[in-house]
Scaffold this motif. Structure first.
Motif, PDB file in Angstrom:
ATOM      1  N   ARG A  87       5.415   6.978  -0.089  1.00  0.00           N
ATOM      2  CA  ARG A  87       6.098   5.924   0.935  1.00  0.00           C
ATOM      3  C   ARG A  87       5.343   4.565   0.475  1.00  0.00           C
ATOM      4  O   ARG A  87       4.054   4.563   0.431  1.00  0.00           O
ATOM      5  CB  ARG A  87       5.993   6.002   2.138  1.00  0.00           C
ATOM      6  CG  ARG A  87       6.700   7.589   2.537  1.00  0.00           C
ATOM      7  CD  ARG A  87       6.812   7.862   4.211  1.00  0.00           C
ATOM      8  NE  ARG A  87       7.985   7.055   4.598  1.00  0.00           N
ATOM      9  CZ  ARG A  87       8.258   6.945   5.965  1.00  0.00           C
ATOM     10  NH1 ARG A  87       7.782   7.949   6.850  1.00  0.00           N
ATOM     11  NH2 ARG A  87       9.205   6.526   6.283  1.00  0.00           N
ATOM     12  N   VAL A  88       5.908   3.355   0.726  1.00  0.00           N
ATOM     13  CA  VAL A  88       5.170   2.080   0.358  1.00  0.00           C
ATOM     14  C   VAL A  88       5.381   1.177   1.552  1.00  0.00           C
ATOM     15  O   VAL A  88       6.541   1.231   2.015  1.00  0.00           O
ATOM     16  CB  VAL A  88       5.846   1.285  -0.820  1.00  0.00           C
ATOM     17  CG1 VAL A  88       5.147  -0.017  -1.155  1.00  0.00           C
ATOM     18  CG2 VAL A  88       5.648   2.361  -2.243  1.00  0.00           C
ATOM     19  N   CYS A  89       4.489   0.570   2.041  1.00  0.00           N
ATOM     20  CA  CYS A  89       4.487  -0.353   3.052  1.00  0.00           C
ATOM     21  C   CYS A  89       5.149  -1.826   2.589  1.00  0.00           C
ATOM     22  O   CYS A  89       4.736  -2.284   1.814  1.00  0.00           O
ATOM     23  CB  CYS A  89       3.029  -0.730   3.830  1.00  0.00           C
ATOM     24  SG  CYS A  89       3.322  -1.913   4.951  1.00  0.00           S
ATOM     25  N   LEU A  90       6.428  -2.041   3.339  1.00  0.00           N
ATOM     26  CA  LEU A  90       7.130  -3.298   3.178  1.00  0.00           C
ATOM     27  C   LEU A  90       6.723  -4.244   3.968  1.00  0.00           C
ATOM     28  O   LEU A  90       5.954  -4.202   4.804  1.00  0.00           O
ATOM     29  CB  LEU A  90       8.502  -3.087   3.126  1.00  0.00           C
ATOM     30  CG  LEU A  90       9.319  -1.968   2.299  1.00  0.00           C
ATOM     31  CD1 LEU A  90      10.619  -1.659   2.978  1.00  0.00           C
ATOM     32  CD2 LEU A  90       9.142  -2.261   0.959  1.00  0.00           C
ATOM     33  N   ASP A  97       0.804  -1.123  -0.012  1.00  0.00           N
ATOM     34  CA  ASP A  97       0.006   0.086  -0.066  1.00  0.00           C
ATOM     35  C   ASP A  97       0.899   1.077  -0.095  1.00  0.00           C
ATOM     36  O   ASP A  97       1.977   1.258   0.441  1.00  0.00           O
ATOM     37  CB  ASP A  97      -0.993  -0.035   1.157  1.00  0.00           C
ATOM     38  CG  ASP A  97      -2.054  -0.964   1.060  1.00  0.00           C
ATOM     39  OD1 ASP A  97      -2.437  -1.253  -0.297  1.00  0.00           O
ATOM     40  OD2 ASP A  97      -2.691  -1.403   1.887  1.00  0.00           O
ATOM     41  N   LYS A  98       0.218   2.143  -0.421  1.00  0.00           N
ATOM     42  CA  LYS A  98       0.996   3.474  -0.852  1.00  0.00           C
ATOM     43  C   LYS A  98       0.354   4.635  -0.091  1.00  0.00           C
ATOM     44  O   LYS A  98      -0.854   4.777  -0.130  1.00  0.00           O
ATOM     45  CB  LYS A  98       1.031   3.780  -2.180  1.00  0.00           C
ATOM     46  CG  LYS A  98       2.293   4.501  -2.828  1.00  0.00           C
ATOM     47  CD  LYS A  98       2.156   4.778  -4.317  1.00  0.00           C
ATOM     48  CE  LYS A  98       2.909   3.589  -5.281  1.00  0.00           C
ATOM     49  NZ  LYS A  98       2.775   3.856  -6.551  1.00  0.00           N
ATOM     50  N   TRP A 130       8.157   1.590   6.353  1.00  0.00           N
ATOM     51  CA  TRP A 130       7.685   2.145   5.221  1.00  0.00           C
ATOM     52  C   TRP A 130       9.035   2.585   4.600  1.00  0.00           C
ATOM     53  O   TRP A 130      10.119   2.756   5.025  1.00  0.00           O
ATOM     54  CB  TRP A 130       7.213   3.535   5.640  1.00  0.00           C
ATOM     55  CG  TRP A 130       5.781   3.337   6.074  1.00  0.00           C
ATOM     56  CD1 TRP A 130       5.508   3.211   7.350  1.00  0.00           C
ATOM     57  CD2 TRP A 130       4.692   3.020   5.550  1.00  0.00           C
ATOM     58  NE1 TRP A 130       4.098   3.048   7.602  1.00  0.00           N
ATOM     59  CE2 TRP A 130       3.563   2.972   6.374  1.00  0.00           C
ATOM     60  CE3 TRP A 130       4.286   3.248   4.109  1.00  0.00           C
ATOM     61  CZ2 TRP A 130       2.293   2.856   5.969  1.00  0.00           C
ATOM     62  CZ3 TRP A 130       3.051   2.893   3.681  1.00  0.00           C
ATOM     63  CH2 TRP A 130       1.843   2.838   4.694  1.00  0.00           C
ATOM     64  N   THR A 131       8.880   2.782   3.199  1.00  0.00           N
ATOM     65  CA  THR A 131      10.174   3.035   2.306  1.00  0.00           C
ATOM     66  C   THR A 131      10.346   4.649   2.735  1.00  0.00           C
ATOM     67  O   THR A 131       9.366   5.327   2.997  1.00  0.00           O
ATOM     68  CB  THR A 131       9.790   2.798   0.936  1.00  0.00           C
ATOM     69  OG1 THR A 131       8.699   3.519   0.468  1.00  0.00           O
ATOM     70  CG2 THR A 131       9.960   1.566   0.326  1.00  0.00           C
ATOM     71  N   GLY A 132      11.622   5.039   2.281  1.00  0.00           N
ATOM     72  CA  GLY A 132      11.872   6.463   2.383  1.00  0.00           C
ATOM     73  C   GLY A 132      11.879   7.052   3.908  1.00  0.00           C
ATOM     74  O   GLY A 132      12.002   5.953   4.943  1.00  0.00           O
ATOM     75  N   GLN A 133      11.704   8.194   3.775  1.00  0.00           N
ATOM     76  CA  GLN A 133      11.745   9.003   5.111  1.00  0.00           C
ATOM     77  C   GLN A 133      10.574   9.715   5.288  1.00  0.00           C
ATOM     78  O   GLN A 133       9.855  10.312   4.379  1.00  0.00           O
ATOM     79  CB  GLN A 133      12.774   9.664   5.339  1.00  0.00           C
ATOM     80  CG  GLN A 133      14.301   9.551   4.655  1.00  0.00           C
ATOM     81  CD  GLN A 133      14.566  10.158   3.519  1.00  0.00           C
ATOM     82  OE1 GLN A 133      14.445  11.402   3.424  1.00  0.00           O
ATOM     83  NE2 GLN A 133      14.868   9.344   2.457  1.00  0.00           N
ATOM     84  N   GLU A 134      10.008  10.237   6.694  1.00  0.00           N
ATOM     85  CA  GLU A 134       9.006  10.938   6.796  1.00  0.00           C
ATOM     86  C   GLU A 134       9.229  12.434   6.084  1.00  0.00           C
ATOM     87  O   GLU A 134      10.351  12.840   6.557  1.00  0.00           O
ATOM     88  CB  GLU A 134       8.942  11.073   8.570  1.00  0.00           C
ATOM     89  CG  GLU A 134       7.600  11.865   8.726  1.00  0.00           C
ATOM     90  CD  GLU A 134       7.403  12.304  10.341  1.00  0.00           C
ATOM     91  OE1 GLU A 134       8.397  12.042  10.975  1.00  0.00           O
ATOM     92  OE2 GLU A 134       6.448  12.546  10.497  1.00  0.00           O
ATOM     93  N   PRO A 135       8.210  12.855   5.414  1.00  0.00           N
ATOM     94  CA  PRO A 135       8.351  13.986   4.934  1.00  0.00           C
ATOM     95  C   PRO A 135       7.997  15.329   5.916  1.00  0.00           C
ATOM     96  O   PRO A 135       7.634  15.050   7.157  1.00  0.00           O
ATOM     97  CB  PRO A 135       7.218  14.214   3.730  1.00  0.00           C
ATOM     98  CG  PRO A 135       6.029  13.240   4.445  1.00  0.00           C
ATOM     99  CD  PRO A 135       6.877  12.271   5.181  1.00  0.00           C
ATOM    100  N   ALA A 136       8.537  16.353   5.490  1.00  0.00           N
ATOM    101  CA  ALA A 136       8.624  17.439   6.381  1.00  0.00           C
ATOM    102  C   ALA A 136       8.157  18.729   5.581  1.00  0.00           C
ATOM    103  O   ALA A 136       8.435  18.686   4.432  1.00  0.00           O
ATOM    104  CB  ALA A 136       9.633  17.922   7.265  1.00  0.00           C
TER     105      ALA A 136
END
Ligand SMILES: *[C@@H]1O[C@H](CO)[C@@H](O)[C@H](O)[C@H]1NC(C)=O
Ligand SMILES: *[C@@H]1O[C@H](CO)[C@@H](O)[C@H](O)[C@H]1NC(C)=O
Ligand SMILES: *[C@@H]1O[C@H](CO)[C@@H](O)[C@H](O)[C@H]1NC(C)=O
Ligand SMILES: *[C@@H]1O[C@H](CO)[C@@H](O)[C@H](O)[C@H]1NC(C)=O
Ligand SMILES: *[C@@H]1O[C@H](CO)[C@@H](O)[C@H](O)[C@H]1NC(C)=O
Ligand SMILES: *[C@@H]1O[C@H](CO)[C@@H](O)[C@H](O)[C@H]1NC(C)=O
Ligand SMILES: *[C@@H]1O[C@H](CO)[C@@H](O)[C@H](O)[C@H]1NC(C)=O
Ligand SMILES: *[C@@H]1O[C@H](CO)[C@@H](O)[C@H](O)[C@H]1NC(C)=O
Length: 607
Positions: free
Chosen positions: A193-196, A175-176, A201-207
């Protein structure tokens, strides 16, 4: 400011005169003042000068942060008659994006110093901070609050950072979720971000950032430190099938680090010296890890001033100590060179060309084992040579070798944007890599950056380092020896009872004296006490030449040469504050512990 009316008239007049004659004129200071603050000029009022506004802490310049003196002697952006330039109080992005909970107090705007608290509806549990304060760099203190309940999803609710909106409310494998920031904010971090399968989650938390949002040196230290550590720690080659791409540099792999530092427009010798100091502090930080990378180091403006090359490191023509010396001397070598303009494309072209040469040298198979970390410090943009993006794409193609999925870990590009005017849209896409943030935004000041690098030291990383003792750790006053975390107590129970001391040299071995043991002692007779815990021994090894009676015939009753024994422990110990190894002379570890840069000799270590 400071200029008389006469002067303005004179400038305007001479401008009229010189327009026709290909002579450039200066900009004026008319309408440049800022309410509540002041400004500085990078090149007086000359063409190309930047006017930088300054406000007291907790305020930011509005509507413009900077203005540039253009070729036709006008400022860009031009001052607006009806929107007077002033210092405005800092606000933080809207925290009322929390799902399944309450934010109090509810306000339309949140100013610096305002406090918010977070509470979840019943049945939901809070993760993250329950209380946050709006800080002067426009960020909220603490971490994003998240209200969630266990719905059996594979991944945890990734939350919504202040100022953002999210699409996607199901968190199962594959899921994205997508994020965007509200107007006048831009997104830093992963917009998708995609749930692995691993639950991550892929990537990093956005800000969400304003154009006047900056990262503090502490933030940079934490985020860059944790990201770069992934590159600098040598992993045993393991394949994590869950994520499918967990292969980091194996012990046989090669790490190439490319560093580029912007010195454009820096007429001041001191600035260049600070830039080399920052570079040195980064390199010596990297060298405290267990890897031995090859370095490409260059400084750039419209030209590239190269200090060291990957190939020279590979050939042994360059070492860390020669590189450090060259950096010390760099300010001298660059004297009287033209440092105007910024050609960032040239930097990436230089790196790409070096990579191609390395690849030619080691062939495709060898190149597969090379990891590349590019670290670029730039003052905000490029004004010559166009966008470096096509060149960055070529670098990616070369490293990924058509296997983006499995080879993403082999390339990291870190961008440090340091300046008063940062072209985020152009610089942000250049950053790439897995395992943490790769794009940083800092205020125009290298001191912060040096601080950030100096702070990158993580106790966990240091635990296994030899020879460290903790002067604050005196748990047992009775025994001062306990301050030294490598000291172990050895008892031998065979007939009588004997005590000895030893030193932990690795997680598995204890170094002690051979004379502690007698011929008939077996491993079952021995106990090793490490941090008050008894450990059993797997094997005793005495130095083969140890013989206390060797010189009896020469009237030496007890001969203590080669009085060395090694005890192999049945089980590895875990290093902690109270359990650490001692340093063995003439080793890489001792070199690291002494913070000697590069390969040091036994003599270096002794002195
Ligand atoms: C300019 O503004 C800064 C920040 O408000 C302040 O620290 C500094 O003293 C000011 N300088 C002058 C010359 O007024
Ligand atoms: C100066 O040049 C810029 C574009 O280069 C233009 O937008 C601006 O209107 C010009 N200003 C004046 C006063 O000619
Ligand atoms: C938020 O900060 C502003 C500016 O300092 C202040 O006037 C206001 O009272 C604060 N609001 C709260 C609820 O503290
Ligand atoms: C250089 O660094 C020193 C502190 O180490 C600082 O005081 C000085 O302002 C810096 N100079 C420049 C031009 O950045
Ligand atoms: C750069 O570092 C050296 C040695 O650490 C120091 O002596 C020098 O003052 C530093 N230069 C600046 C401009 O901070
Ligand atoms: C660096 O400069 C010092 C003195 O200025 C000089 O003695 C030394 O040879 C230089 N080293 C290199 C590698 O250029
Ligand atoms: C910038 O660098 C690139 C690559 O080296 C070069 O082709 C280009 O001519 C440079 N541009 C300028 C304006 O110097
Ligand atoms: C020293 O020991 C204390 C706990 O006793 C610990 O908190 C601290 O981090 C240790 N310092 C170092 C440098 O290991």
């Amino acid at each position: 400011m400071g200029f008389s009316v006469h002067w303005i008239w004179f400038t305007a007049l001479s401008c009229l005169l010189c327009m026709g004659g290909e002579v450039w004129c200066d900009c004026t200071e008319e309408n440049m003042e800022i309410e509540g603050g002041n400004y500085t000029l990078t090149k007086n009022l000359h063409i190309g000068s930047m006017l930088v506004y300054h406000c007291p802490e907790g305020y930011y310049p509005y509507p413009a942060l900077t203005r540039l003196c253009q070729l036709n002697s006008s400022w860009r952006p031009a001052p607006k008659r009806f929107r007077k330039q002033r210092c405005k109080m800092v606000q933080c992005p809207d925290p009322n994006v929390l799902e399944n909970g309450n934010v109090s107090p509810p306000q339309e705007f949140y100013f610096v110093g305002n406090e918010t608290t977070y509470e979840c509806y019943s049945g939901y549990k809070l993760r993250g901070s329950f209380k946050r304060v709006c800080l002067s760099n426009t960020k909220w203190s603490g971490s994003t609050p998240i209200c969630s309940r266990d719905a059996g999803d594979n991944c945890a609710d990734p939350g919504i950072p202040p100022g953002a909106t999210r699409t996607g409310n199901v968190f199962d494998v594959g899921d994205k979720v997508k994020y965007s920031c509200s107007s006048n904010l831009f997104l830093v971090g992963s917009s998708e971000r995609v749930c692995l399968e691993s639950g991550q989650w892929t990537g990093q938390e956005p800000a969400c950032y304003y154009t006047h949002t900056y990262d503090t040196s502490q933030e940079v230290s934490e985020a860059f430190g944790s990201a770069i550590k992934g590159s600098l720690t040598t992993y045993e080659p393991t394949v994590d099938t869950q994520e499918g791409r967990k292969i980091r540099i194996s012990k046989t792999g090669t790490l190439n680090i490319y560093i580029a530092v912007d010195i454009s427009e820096s007429i001041q010798e001191e600035y260049i010296q600070n830039a080399t100091n920052v570079t040195k502090s980064l390199i010596s930080k990297i060298s405290s890890f267990s890897v031995t990378p090859n370095y490409e180091v260059l400084f750039f403006s419209s030209q590239v001033f190269r200090v060291s090359r990957i190939l020279d490191f590979m050939d042994g023509r360059e070492t860390l100590s020669t590189l450090m010396t060259k950096l010390d001397n760099f300010t001298e070598t660059i004297k009287d060179r033209d440092t105007a303009g910024t050609n960032l494309t040239k930097v990436f072209v230089t790196f790409l060309e070096e990579m191609a040469l390395v690849k030619q040298r080691v062939k495709d198979e060898g190149f597969k084992e090379h990891r590349h970390v590019l670290i670029v410090f730039t003052d905000g943009g490029y004004n010559m040579g166009g966008s470096p993006e096509p060149t960055v794409r070529k670098i990616k193609n070369m490293v990924y070798m058509n296997h983006i999925q499995s080879r993403e870990d082999y390339l990291d590009i870190y961008i440090f944007a340091i300046g008063d005017e940062i072209l985020d849209d152009e610089l942000k896409p250049l950053a790439t890599g897995t395992g943490g943030r790769h794009y940083f935004r800092m205020q125009n000041d290298l001191i912060n950056l040096k601080e950030a690098f100096d702070e990158i030291i993580d106790a966990d990383e240091v635990l296994g380092m030899c020879g460290l003792y903790n002067s604050t750790t005196v748990r047992s006053e009775m025994d001062q020896r306990k301050r030294f975390p490598w000291v172990v107590f050895i008892t031998v129970e065979n007939g009588g009872s004997r005590n000895c001391l030893g030193s932990l040299v690795t997680k598995e071995f204890v170094l002690t004296a051979a004379h502690c043991f007698q011929f008939e002692d077996r491993k079952e007779h021995i106990k090793v006490y490490i941090d008050d815990q008894a450990r059993t021994v797997k094997k005793i090894t005495l130095h083969p030449k140890f013989n206390i009676k060797a010189k009896e015939s020469e009237d030496v009753a007890e001969f203590y040469d080669y009085d060395v024994a090694l005890l192999q422990l049945e089980e590895y110990v875990e290093f902690s504050y109270y359990i650490r190894p001692v340093c063995i002379p003439c080793t890489k570890e001792t070199s690291d512990a002494l913070r000697l840069v590069g390969t040091s000799t036994c003599k270096d270590q002794e002195s």
